[in-house]
Design an enzyme around this catalytic site. Structure first.
Site, mmCIF file in Angstrom:
data_model
loop_
_atom_site.group_PDB
_atom_site.id
_atom_site.type_symbol
_atom_site.label_atom_id
_atom_site.label_comp_id
_atom_site.label_asym_id
_atom_site.label_seq_id
_atom_site.Cartn_x
_atom_site.Cartn_y
_atom_site.Cartn_z
ATOM 1 N N THR A 285 9.482 -7.448 11.196
ATOM 2 C CA THR A 285 9.891 -8.672 11.894
ATOM 3 C C THR A 285 9.343 -8.760 13.310
ATOM 4 O OG1 THR A 285 11.946 -8.602 10.655
ATOM 5 C CG2 THR A 285 11.943 -9.969 12.606
ATOM 6 N N ASP B 91 13.964 -1.884 8.406
ATOM 7 C CA ASP B 91 14.648 -1.482 7.162
ATOM 8 C C ASP B 91 14.424 -0.017 6.792
ATOM 9 O OD1 ASP B 91 15.647 -4.007 6.974
ATOM 10 O OD2 ASP B 91 14.279 -4.685 5.400
HETATM 11 N N1 ASP Z 1 12.325 -6.547 6.361
HETATM 12 C C1 ASP Z 1 11.886 -6.198 7.679
HETATM 13 C C2 ASP Z 1 11.198 -4.862 7.593
HETATM 14 O O1 ASP Z 1 11.834 -3.842 7.549
HETATM 15 C C3 ASP Z 1 13.038 -6.181 8.617
HETATM 16 C C4 ASP Z 1 12.670 -5.796 10.029
HETATM 17 O O2 ASP Z 1 11.530 -5.761 10.419
HETATM 18 O O3 ASP Z 1 13.580 -5.558 10.816
HETATM 19 O O4 ASP Z 1 9.986 -4.813 7.539
#
Ligand code: ASP
Length: 341
Positions: free
Chosen positions: A15, A92
Site C-alpha cells: 500500500t 500483511d
Molecule cells: N495488502 C497490502 C500488502 O500487504 C497491505 C499493505 O500494504 O499494508 O501488500
C-alpha cells in the site's frame, strides 16, 4: 567533517507505494524514481537517499522465499556502498519477510529497517510519510562513524521493533504491529529515543548471507475438536520435514492417546516438531501443566516466546542449513538473532 550517511530505499510493493488518482479515485503505483520530488521533506533529512524498486511491485500476500532472496541480494550487492537500508513492504506479511531476513543476514552490522503503511503515500491522511521519514532517520543514525542500529527492524506508527519479534495485529489501525515479548528498540515522539540497552550486540564479523531456505514445513493451530485424521495427514505427510504446532497457553495440548501416537510416529520418522504458543504474548513452558508433560517426554522442541512468523523463518533457515538431527533441538532453542528470550 563526517560525510552524510548513504541510505538505500528498496521498494518491494504494498500500500505504501500507491497514490490516489483524485480524478478517478483509483489507487495506482507510485513512481519511486520521482520519490524525492514528490516528498520534498526527504531532502531535508541529513542523508543521501538512493532508491531501487522491484520491477513489478507486489502485494505482500505474494511474497515467498524467492522474493526474500531477491531483497537479500539487493542488500548484499549494495552492502558496502550504503550505510543503511529501508525496505518498503506490504504490511500483511512484513513480519514474515523481515523475520526471514534477520536469519538470512548473519553478522549484520548495518540497519535494515522494514516499513510500510496502512494508507497509500498519496492519501491525504496517510501514515506513510511518518513511517518512511522516521525509518530513514533511524537508518541514518550514526555514532563514531558507525551505524547505531545493526539489526533487522520494523518501524511502524512511532515505534521501532526488532523485526523477528513482531506480529501484525490490526488490519485497520495505524498501530498495526505489536512486539509483545520484547520492548520497542526506539520510539519517536518530540525526540527520537533509542533504547540502546535492547539493541543486539554487534559481532564485528564479516556479513554472511544465507540463501538456502527449505520450505517443507507446516503450521498446525490446535483447536478444540481437532481430529486425528487431519492432524495425521499433515504431520505424517512424507513431504513435510518439520511442523510448528501452535499450542494453547504455556504450550499445552490434548492428552488423548491418538494425539500422542501421531506425534510419536512423526518424531520416530525424524521430523522436527516445534511447540509455539498461539497466545500473542508469553512463553511455552513444557512441564508446567500436565497437558504438556507428554510433549516434553517426546522431545518436542520448545519455541519458548518466539512468534510463529519467526519460528517459520528459523525452521526454513535451519533446515536449509542442513543442521543435523542431534543438534537441531539445541540450535532451535538457542536465540540466534534475538528472536527468543
Ligand atoms: N495488502 C497490502 C500488502 O500487504 C497491505 C499493505 O500494504 O499494508 O501488500
Amino acid at each position: 567533517m563526517n560525510k552524510k550517511p548513504n541510505i538505500l530505499l528498496v521498494y518491494t510493493g504494498g500500500t505504501i507505494g500507491m497514490i490516489k488518482d483524485y480524478k478517478t479515485g483509483a489507487l495506482r503505483a507510485f513512481d519511486f524514481d520521482k520519490l524525492l520530488k514528490r516528498i520534498p521533506e526527504l531532502s531535508h533529512l541529513n542523508c543521501d537517499i538512493s532508491t531501487i524498486s522491484f520491477e513489478e511491485p507486489m502485494d505482500s500476500s505474494n511474497m515467498n522465499p524467492d522474493s526474500w532472496v531477491r531483497i537479500l541480494e539487493i542488500i548484499e550487492d549494495n552492502y558496502t556502498a550504503f550505510d543503511g537500508f529501508v525496505v518498503l513492504h506490504g504490511s500483511d506479511t512484513m513480519s514474515y519477510t523481515a523475520s526471514a531476513l534477520s536469519f538470512m543476514l548473519e553478522n549484520l552490522s548495518k540497519p535494515v529497517i522494514f516499513t510500510g503503511s496502512q494508507l497509500p503515500i498519496g492519501d491525504l491522511r496517510t501514515d506513510a510519510k511518518e513511517n518512511l521519514i522516521t525509518s530513514i532517520e533511524i537508518a541514518s543514525l550514526m555514532e563514531n562513524n558507525q551505524p547505531v542500529i545493526k539489526e533487522v527492524c520494523l518501524y511502524f506508527e512511532y515505534k521501532l521493533y526488532r523485526a523477528n519479534r513482531t506480529t501484525k495485529i490490526n488490519a485497520e489501525h495505524f498501530q498495526a504491529f505489536a512486539s509483545l515479548n520484547y520492548p520497542a528498540l526506539a520510539e519517536s515522539g518530540v525526540h527520537l529515543k533509542v533504547h540502546k540497552e535492547y539493541l543486539l550486540k554487534p559481532t564485528n564479523k564479516e556479513l554472511v548471507v544465507r540463501k538456502d531456505l527449505d520450505a517443507r514445513i507446516a503450521v498446525i493451530k490446535l483447536f478444540p475438536g481437532i481430529n486425528e485424521h487431519s492432524f495425521e495427514c499433515i504431520i505424517n505427510n512424507d513431504y513435510i520435514k518439520a511442523v510448528i504446532i501452535e499450542t494453547y497457553g504455556a504450550g499445552n495440548a490434548p492428552t488423548e492417546e491418538w494425539f500422542y501416537k501421531v506425534l510419536q510416529k512423526a518424531v520416530d520418522a525424524g521430523k522436527f516438531i516445534v511447540n509455539v504458543t498461539q497466545c500473542s504474548g508469553g512463553s511455552v513452558n513444557m512441564g508446567q501443566y500436565e497437558t504438556s508433560v507428554h510433549l516434553q517426554e517426546l522431545g518436542i522442541i520448545s519455541g519458548k516466546d518466539i512468534t510463529t512468523e519467526a519460528a517459520i523463518a528459523k525452521l526454513m533457515y535451519l533446515l536449509g542449513a542442513g543442521i543435523n538431527k542431534k543438534t537441531f533441538k539445541t540450535v532451535f532453542e538457542t536465540s540466534l538473532r534475538g528472536e527468543m528470550s
